[in-house]
Motif scaffolding. Structure first.
Motif, PDB file in Angstrom:
ATOM      1  N   SER A 308      25.548 120.613 -72.633  1.00 44.93           N
ATOM      2  CA  SER A 308      25.290 120.326 -74.044  1.00 44.93           C
ATOM      3  C   SER A 308      24.562 119.005 -74.270  1.00 44.93           C
ATOM      4  CB  SER A 308      26.603 120.332 -74.831  1.00 44.93           C
ATOM      5  OG  SER A 308      27.564 119.467 -74.255  1.00 44.93           O
ATOM      6  N   THR A 309      24.071 118.373 -73.226  1.00 50.04           N
ATOM      7  CA  THR A 309      23.357 117.100 -73.376  1.00 50.04           C
ATOM      8  C   THR A 309      22.225 117.202 -74.392  1.00 50.04           C
ATOM      9  OG1 THR A 309      23.897 116.270 -71.151  1.00 50.04           O
ATOM     10  CG2 THR A 309      21.914 115.395 -72.177  1.00 50.04           C
ATOM     11  N   LEU A 310      21.530 118.335 -74.429  1.00 52.98           N
ATOM     12  CA  LEU A 310      20.389 118.487 -75.328  1.00 52.98           C
ATOM     13  C   LEU A 310      20.789 118.346 -76.793  1.00 52.98           C
ATOM     14  CD1 LEU A 310      17.326 119.128 -75.294  1.00 52.98           C
ATOM     15  CD2 LEU A 310      17.946 121.533 -75.628  1.00 52.98           C
ATOM     16  N   LEU A 311      22.034 118.688 -77.137  1.00 51.15           N
ATOM     17  CA  LEU A 311      22.495 118.534 -78.521  1.00 51.15           C
ATOM     18  C   LEU A 311      22.746 117.066 -78.855  1.00 51.15           C
ATOM     19  CD1 LEU A 311      24.993 121.511 -78.506  1.00 51.15           C
ATOM     20  CD2 LEU A 311      22.841 121.415 -79.781  1.00 51.15           C
ATOM     21  N   PHE A 312      23.138 116.289 -77.859  1.00 55.10           N
ATOM     22  CA  PHE A 312      23.411 114.867 -78.057  1.00 55.10           C
ATOM     23  C   PHE A 312      22.145 114.016 -77.919  1.00 55.10           C
ATOM     24  CE2 PHE A 312      27.423 116.573 -76.169  1.00 55.10           C
ATOM     25  CZ  PHE A 312      28.213 116.448 -77.301  1.00 55.10           C
ATOM     26  N   ILE A 313      21.233 114.461 -77.047  1.00 60.63           N
ATOM     27  CA  ILE A 313      19.970 113.753 -76.807  1.00 60.63           C
ATOM     28  C   ILE A 313      18.854 114.752 -77.090  1.00 60.63           C
ATOM     29  CG2 ILE A 313      18.646 112.336 -75.190  1.00 60.63           C
ATOM     30  CD1 ILE A 313      21.382 111.205 -75.706  1.00 60.63           C
ATOM     31  N   PRO A 314      18.505 114.976 -78.360  1.00 56.68           N
ATOM     32  CA  PRO A 314      17.588 116.061 -78.700  1.00 56.68           C
ATOM     33  C   PRO A 314      16.120 115.676 -78.766  1.00 56.68           C
ATOM     34  CG  PRO A 314      18.550 115.189 -80.701  1.00 56.68           C
ATOM     35  CD  PRO A 314      19.118 114.370 -79.559  1.00 56.68           C
ATOM     36  N   THR A 315      15.784 114.423 -78.449  1.00 55.91           N
ATOM     37  CA  THR A 315      14.397 113.978 -78.600  1.00 55.91           C
ATOM     38  C   THR A 315      13.829 113.489 -77.272  1.00 55.91           C
ATOM     39  OG1 THR A 315      15.023 111.699 -79.141  1.00 55.91           O
ATOM     40  CG2 THR A 315      14.839 113.260 -80.976  1.00 55.91           C
ATOM     41  N   TRP A 316      12.527 113.546 -77.180  1.00 56.69           N
ATOM     42  CA  TRP A 316      11.823 113.045 -75.996  1.00 56.69           C
ATOM     43  C   TRP A 316      12.164 111.575 -75.771  1.00 56.69           C
ATOM     44  CZ3 TRP A 316       8.815 115.074 -72.199  1.00 56.69           C
ATOM     45  CH2 TRP A 316       7.993 114.202 -71.468  1.00 56.69           C
ATOM     46  N   ASN A 317      12.144 110.794 -76.820  1.00 55.16           N
ATOM     47  CA  ASN A 317      12.445 109.373 -76.708  1.00 55.16           C
ATOM     48  C   ASN A 317      13.885 109.116 -76.309  1.00 55.16           C
ATOM     49  OD1 ASN A 317      13.649 106.947 -78.662  1.00 55.16           O
ATOM     50  ND2 ASN A 317      11.823 106.352 -77.503  1.00 55.16           N
ATOM     51  N   GLY A 318      14.797 110.012 -76.697  1.00 56.58           N
ATOM     52  CA  GLY A 318      16.221 109.771 -76.463  1.00 56.58           C
ATOM     53  C   GLY A 318      16.592 109.589 -75.012  1.00 56.58           C
ATOM     54  N   PHE A 319      15.861 110.237 -74.099  1.00 63.89           N
ATOM     55  CA  PHE A 319      16.211 110.133 -72.685  1.00 63.89           C
ATOM     56  C   PHE A 319      15.845 108.769 -72.105  1.00 63.89           C
ATOM     57  CE2 PHE A 319      16.413 114.588 -73.514  1.00 63.89           C
ATOM     58  CZ  PHE A 319      17.503 114.994 -72.758  1.00 63.89           C
ATOM     59  N   ARG A 320      15.020 108.003 -72.806  1.00 61.81           N
ATOM     60  CA  ARG A 320      14.746 106.629 -72.375  1.00 61.81           C
ATOM     61  C   ARG A 320      15.963 105.728 -72.585  1.00 61.81           C
ATOM     62  NH1 ARG A 320       9.306 105.748 -71.541  1.00 61.81           N
ATOM     63  NH2 ARG A 320       7.856 107.253 -72.468  1.00 61.81           N
ATOM     64  N   ARG A 321      16.859 106.154 -73.459  1.00 60.69           N
ATOM     65  CA  ARG A 321      18.050 105.347 -73.763  1.00 60.69           C
ATOM     66  C   ARG A 321      19.080 105.392 -72.629  1.00 60.69           C
ATOM     67  NH1 ARG A 321      22.348 107.844 -76.346  1.00 60.69           N
ATOM     68  NH2 ARG A 321      24.098 106.418 -76.742  1.00 60.69           N
ATOM     69  N   LEU A 322      19.076 106.461 -71.832  1.00 62.74           N
ATOM     70  CA  LEU A 322      20.111 106.647 -70.813  1.00 62.74           C
ATOM     71  C   LEU A 322      19.782 105.831 -69.577  1.00 62.74           C
ATOM     72  CD1 LEU A 322      20.748 110.501 -71.137  1.00 62.74           C
ATOM     73  CD2 LEU A 322      21.631 108.606 -72.518  1.00 62.74           C
ATOM     74  N   GLN A 323      20.142 104.570 -69.623  1.00 66.48           N
ATOM     75  CA  GLN A 323      19.857 103.643 -68.527  1.00 66.48           C
ATOM     76  C   GLN A 323      21.145 102.955 -68.085  1.00 66.48           C
ATOM     77  OE1 GLN A 323      16.933 100.892 -70.022  1.00 66.48           O
ATOM     78  NE2 GLN A 323      15.289 102.401 -70.024  1.00 66.48           N
ATOM     79  N   PRO A 324      21.363 102.819 -66.775  1.00 70.44           N
ATOM     80  CA  PRO A 324      22.568 102.126 -66.293  1.00 70.44           C
ATOM     81  C   PRO A 324      22.687 100.729 -66.886  1.00 70.44           C
ATOM     82  CG  PRO A 324      21.451 103.237 -64.489  1.00 70.44           C
ATOM     83  CD  PRO A 324      20.535 103.335 -65.679  1.00 70.44           C
ATOM     84  N   ALA A 328      24.823 103.067 -72.698  1.00 73.46           N
ATOM     85  CA  ALA A 328      24.576 104.490 -72.929  1.00 73.46           C
ATOM     86  C   ALA A 328      24.963 105.211 -71.644  1.00 73.46           C
ATOM     87  CB  ALA A 328      23.115 104.737 -73.254  1.00 73.46           C
ATOM     88  N   PRO A 329      25.832 106.201 -71.708  1.00 71.36           N
ATOM     89  CA  PRO A 329      26.322 106.832 -70.468  1.00 71.36           C
ATOM     90  C   PRO A 329      25.235 107.600 -69.745  1.00 71.36           C
ATOM     91  CG  PRO A 329      27.087 108.037 -72.398  1.00 71.36           C
ATOM     92  CD  PRO A 329      26.438 106.791 -72.913  1.00 71.36           C
ATOM     93  N   THR A 330      25.352 107.643 -68.432  1.00 74.79           N
ATOM     94  CA  THR A 330      24.428 108.415 -67.602  1.00 74.79           C
ATOM     95  C   THR A 330      25.159 109.455 -66.762  1.00 74.79           C
ATOM     96  OG1 THR A 330      24.567 106.801 -65.798  1.00 74.79           O
ATOM     97  CG2 THR A 330      22.828 106.473 -67.440  1.00 74.79           C
ATOM     98  N   ARG A 331      26.499 109.468 -66.848  1.00 76.51           N
ATOM     99  CA  ARG A 331      27.286 110.416 -66.049  1.00 76.51           C
ATOM    100  C   ARG A 331      28.370 111.056 -66.907  1.00 76.51           C
ATOM    101  NH1 ARG A 331      26.365 110.223 -60.669  1.00 76.51           N
ATOM    102  NH2 ARG A 331      24.968 108.555 -59.976  1.00 76.51           N
ATOM    103  N   ALA A 332      28.787 112.248 -66.510  1.00 76.16           N
ATOM    104  CA  ALA A 332      29.845 112.969 -67.218  1.00 76.16           C
ATOM    105  C   ALA A 332      31.191 112.383 -66.805  1.00 76.16           C
ATOM    106  CB  ALA A 332      29.776 114.455 -66.898  1.00 76.16           C
ATOM    107  N   SER A 333      31.528 111.267 -67.415  1.00 74.88           N
ATOM    108  CA  SER A 333      32.688 110.480 -66.996  1.00 74.88           C
ATOM    109  C   SER A 333      33.603 110.238 -68.188  1.00 74.88           C
ATOM    110  CB  SER A 333      32.219 109.135 -66.428  1.00 74.88           C
ATOM    111  OG  SER A 333      31.409 108.455 -67.388  1.00 74.88           O
ATOM    112  N   TRP A 334      34.846 109.882 -67.873  1.00 71.00           N
ATOM    113  CA  TRP A 334      35.773 109.503 -68.931  1.00 71.00           C
ATOM    114  C   TRP A 334      36.686 108.408 -68.404  1.00 71.00           C
ATOM    115  CZ3 TRP A 334      41.197 109.929 -69.657  1.00 71.00           C
ATOM    116  CH2 TRP A 334      41.902 110.480 -68.576  1.00 71.00           C
ATOM    117  N   GLY A 335      37.343 107.704 -69.308  1.00 71.76           N
ATOM    118  CA  GLY A 335      38.260 106.654 -68.888  1.00 71.76           C
ATOM    119  C   GLY A 335      38.974 106.053 -70.084  1.00 71.76           C
ATOM    120  N   HIS A 336      39.985 105.262 -69.784  1.00 72.01           N
ATOM    121  CA  HIS A 336      40.757 104.571 -70.811  1.00 72.01           C
ATOM    122  C   HIS A 336      40.153 103.191 -71.057  1.00 72.01           C
ATOM    123  CE1 HIS A 336      44.131 107.455 -70.937  1.00 72.01           C
ATOM    124  NE2 HIS A 336      43.901 107.609 -69.640  1.00 72.01           N
ATOM    125  N   ASN A 337      39.842 102.889 -72.314  1.00 66.80           N
ATOM    126  CA  ASN A 337      39.399 101.551 -72.696  1.00 66.80           C
ATOM    127  C   ASN A 337      38.254 101.062 -71.811  1.00 66.80           C
ATOM    128  OD1 ASN A 337      39.438  99.246 -74.259  1.00 66.80           O
ATOM    129  ND2 ASN A 337      41.135  98.290 -73.171  1.00 66.80           N
TER     130      ASN A 337
END
Length: 456
Positions: A308-324, A328-337
């Motif tokens: 479902s990444t395309l629903l969260f990042i629906p624009t060409w420019n949006g993928f430039r935001r995903l940088q370590p 902005a997250p780059t992995r399907a991860s979760w955690g506390h605080n």
């Protein structure tokens, strides 16, 4: 002819509004297209009677436009099928004043039905309805709130080398200036932010905190939690419009572009969600069972994220935001605080335990973002899924699945996804992917200024 909405008390809502505001001269009707762009028409106050009953006519194809507002022929909703109309009634509770209008004006959000009175699957607000109904079948109701980041740009400042607009603090304090949580930055635009808060109150928007964010000229407005998923998403749509118009009144430009500057943080749209049972209790709050149900919801979110990444990042420019390292997250991860993960469980008292989904760009469609989140949580609960281990440290280096790094990759995952098919339907999956692929192709066919300056 459209179908009268006999089960919707919109007539009373319209009557009360017009009695309270007899000087209103016009109404702005809004439909949120696939990209979250507000499209619609203006009408006289008398048109509210039709909007509250059969609804106003709009072509189904309004939900098949690309980000430039152009028709995408391959979606099958335009002239090849007669470019048929749907009927768009008022969304309850969205009839409000337009605080920035020069003359007394109202605005209202619409939602689309087909000729037979069925919800039109291409309407993002109806997709949120399907997700809300799915939770209701589990005896659950969502409480949600959005956070929106944006840049204030100064049209009168010297343009940067890339030809764009400078942020309001570009060149102030040197290139290393960030001033995170800087009160001085808020004070510098006190009149603007005061007007945003005041106009938000006039519209019934639950504006909470306003923050100076992690880059010069970047800010964030947080909304309070709503016990109605539609109200939460409506708030985000209305708030974006309010911020843009208020900034314009102050001679500035507000942008929710996901990545307007390569060397600075991008703009995100975070959404906080908790789930209530039929008695109104937070199902994540109870010891033991609450932790299990939180884990199942998180598992659903993590497992659905790549698809479902395309629903969260629906624009060409949006993928430039995903940088370590950019928050902005780059992995399907979760955690506390942990702010480096995609799904964060914030520090809170048990009664306020919730998830924060951090992937969406600020330019995404809030209805689709929330629909994707709620569907994923429902999926995890239905399957009694078990979450992977939480990430305690730097999620950018965690051994968990990477998110799609390009629009093409995201489209391919979206098109093949059984999760998307089950949650959004085959027709919506095809519609959204077709529009996004057309947008991607337009960018691939554009020769950039850098190419010309290098090779011409």
């Amino acid at each position: 002819m459209g179908r009268a909405l006999t089960d919707n008390p919109l007539d009373d809502e319209v009557t009360r509004f017009l009695r309270a505001h007899p000087d209103v001269e016009g109404v702005e009707y809004l439909l949120s297209d696939l990209n979250g762009v507000a499209r619609g028409k203006w009408g006289p106050p008398q048109s509210l009677a039709k909007a509250a009953t059969v609804g106003l006519n709009f072509p189904l194809s309004v939900f098949g436009l690309d980000v430039w507002g152009r028709e995408v022929p391959d979606i099958g909703l335009h002239v090849e099928t007669g470019d048929r109309d749907g009927y768009c009634p008022l969304a309850p509770g969205t009839l409000r004043l337009v605080p920035w209008a020069r003359r007394p004006t109202a605005q209202a959000i619409l939602t689309m039905l087909t000729e037979g009175g069925r919800p039109f699957e291409g309407d993002p607000r109806q997709q949120l309805r399907f997700a809300v109904d799915r939770l209701a079948r589990l005896g659950l109701k969502a409480v949600a709130a959005f956070e929106l980041e944006f840049y204030l740009l100064d049209p009168n400042a010297a343009s940067p080398p890339d030809g764009g607009l400078a942020s309001v603090f570009s060149g102030v304090g040197g290139p290393a200036r960030e001033n995170v949580y800087g009160l001085s930055d808020l004070a510098a635009y006190n009149d603007l932010f005061t007007e945003i808060r005041t106009a938000g109150m006039a519209q019934g928007l639950p504006v909470d905190t306003i923050v100076s964010e992690g880059a010069p000229g970047q800010f964030e407005v947080n909304l309070k939690h709503r016990g109605d998923a539609f109200a939460a998403a409506d708030d985000a749509i209305m708030l974006r419009r309010l911020i843009v118009e208020t900034a314009r009144r102050h001679g500035l430009k507000a942008t929710f572009m996901a990545k307007p500057f390569m060397d600075r943080n991008g703009n995100g749209m975070h959404v906080h969600v908790s789930l209530l049972d039929r008695e109104g209790r937070n199902i994540f709050a109870a010891a033991g069972d609450g932790e299990r149900r939180l884990g199942r919801s998180v598992a659903g979110l993590v497992e659905a994220m790549v698809a479902s990444t395309l629903l969260f990042i629906p624009t060409w420019n949006g993928f430039r935001r995903l940088q370590p390292g950019s928050y902005a997250p780059t992995r399907a991860s979760w955690g506390h605080n942990n702010r480096s993960v995609a799904v964060r469980v914030p520090a809170s008292e048990p009664h306020a335990r919730r998830v924060e989904h951090r992937l969406a760009g600020a330019d995404a469609n809030p209805y689709l973002v929330l629909a994707a989140v709620l569907n994923a949580m429902a999926d995890g609960l239905e399957r009694e899924a078990n979450p992977p281990p939480p990430v305690d440290l730097n999620a950018y280096e965690a051994p968990v699945p990477a998110l799609p790094a390009t629009m093409d990759e995201a489209i391919r995952h979206f098109e093949r996804s059984d999760f998307v098919r089950k949650a959004f339907g085959v027709e919506f999956r095809k519609l959204f992917a077709t529009v996004k692929r057309a947008e991607m192709q337009a960018f691939l066919e554009e020769i950039s200024p850098l190419e010309r300056s290098t090779f011409l």
